[in-house]
Scaffold this active site. Sequence first.
Site, PDB file in Angstrom:
ATOM      1  N   TYR A 447       1.012  -1.136  -0.053  1.00 13.91           N
ATOM      2  CA  TYR A 447       0.016   0.084  -0.077  1.00 13.91           C
ATOM      3  C   TYR A 447       0.733   1.378  -0.071  1.00 13.91           C
ATOM      4  CZ  TYR A 447      -3.535   3.365   1.520  1.00 13.91           C
ATOM      5  OH  TYR A 447      -4.193   4.413   1.521  1.00 13.91           O
ATOM      6  N   LYS A 451       1.151   4.028  -3.170  1.00 19.73           N
ATOM      7  CA  LYS A 451       0.471   5.474  -2.949  1.00 19.73           C
ATOM      8  C   LYS A 451       1.664   6.534  -3.080  1.00 19.73           C
ATOM      9  CE  LYS A 451      -3.959   4.696  -2.057  1.00 19.73           C
ATOM     10  NZ  LYS A 451      -4.846   5.270  -2.791  1.00 19.73           N
TER      11      LYS A 451
END
Length: 541
Positions: A447, A451
């Site tokens: 993640y 991002k």
Amino acid sequence: MPHFAELSIGSIVENLKKAREVAHGHPGIPEELGCYLQKALDAAGGLDLYLTREASSNRTTSSKYCLLNVQFSEMKVKTNEEQLSSYAEGQLHRMLVHMTGAKTILIIGRLKVPSILAMAELVPEDSSITICATQPHFGESSQEAFDFSAHGNKMRAQIGPIMDSLEELAAVGKDFDIVFIDADQRNPAEYYRFVMENHLLRMDGTLCIENALMKGEAYLENTADENVLGVKKLNQVINSDPHTEQVVLPVEGGLILLQRSRICADEETNLGGVVKDDVFWGHRGRRILDRLQLDGKVAYVTGGGQGIGRAFCHALGEAGAKVAVADLVLAKAEAVACELRLKGIKSIAIAADVSRPEDVQRMLATIVDKWGTVHIACNNAGINMNSPSEATSLEEWDKTFNVNLRGLFLCCQAAGRIMLNQGYGKIINTASMASLIVPHPQKQLAYNASKAGVVKLTQTLGTEWIDRGVRVNCISPGIVETPLIHSEELKPLVQCWLTDIPAGRLARVTDLQAAVVYLASEASDYMTGHNLVIEGGQSLW
């Protein structure tokens, strides 16, 4: 519009009846005149009956404002006709509050209590209605009457000389979205001047003059009535004020709605010493709040069926855009689209897996077929799976990147082609605070990396496309409060996160709404490739 047409029909009917009686009592008056009087009486009487019936048929909530349900010895029992009149007037004032979005209201003089209660019900909990009057509405029991209402906490009465009360409000810097002035009192023109000169009415506020026509008496040439003369003077002052625009509604007693007008162009030469540039006049003649409007724009939001995406859909729609709600689960998208339509926002629901190029193309094609183009692309869909880095599987890595980065790239590219072709567009990507820091104690390698990729992709597109009219920016929220956050499993993590956030709380989806509207509007035209971080200061510690 029957509720707005609470005209002085009753007075007209009564005077026509008297005229008819006079005509019948004098044989010298032509019979033809009597016939015309009867026709006028029939027409006025029919309209009076129609308005009464319409008001009665629409009394779905009149019991809320019917004073018969409030027992105070000082109050007189109202007739049925008076109840209908009070209800219609209350509905008018309620509609004014709804249309203007007013939060703060000032009442100068006497306003019917049903109207006050109707407005109090509509304004938000943190709002206020201030009433300046020489005498309480119900004698000594005024505040008790307001407290009887469930919304009495929003009302505050200042009893005494009205000018003293207004001076107190001005001294502490108060201003109001709507100001009501009852013209049927002494010196209403003085109150009008004070409100306007001391900016008790906000720049875009609405001023309402009640009883402005005094049921026609303000037009009488010969009158010694002090209140009627006061109304006449007030009307003269208003009509001679070049800085206002007004409309007169023929409701009972007459109602003037008034707002400040933009400074007239012919005044430009009379503003000695004032710099008359875009700051003064507004960029392209538009005030800053106008520049945040999205009227006529078409937007889509991926991951719009819940959480941040749902909040973005509502924010963009409330700002004026048509909104396509896209989500992996069609039922969730349809639920949000239904919410928007209930608020009068044009919307459609689309099922789409953003990691699939064919789904992305179908999503854009559906929007273009429906509304002709896309102006605002809000690429928000994302997933997060936690695991220690040494145990992160290739499947978890690929799934995370397929949605968070690959899917976002596909959306940017497909929407960007449309926007580049039309020479205008706003792309807003949802990144994360995890693009700046490594949130802990959770372990989310895939993640965090995805991002960070969103931010770099945004920066790259932002620099490539700005000279062709397309701005690309992203928003990096902190940890957002969701129902899952409150589970027993995550309670220990929440306590740990709160110690790292200077704001002392998690983000709410509503904390992010203004940012997406700003980035979608022309007000942010000089911003591109920017990562707008909204995390309560967590990345600073």
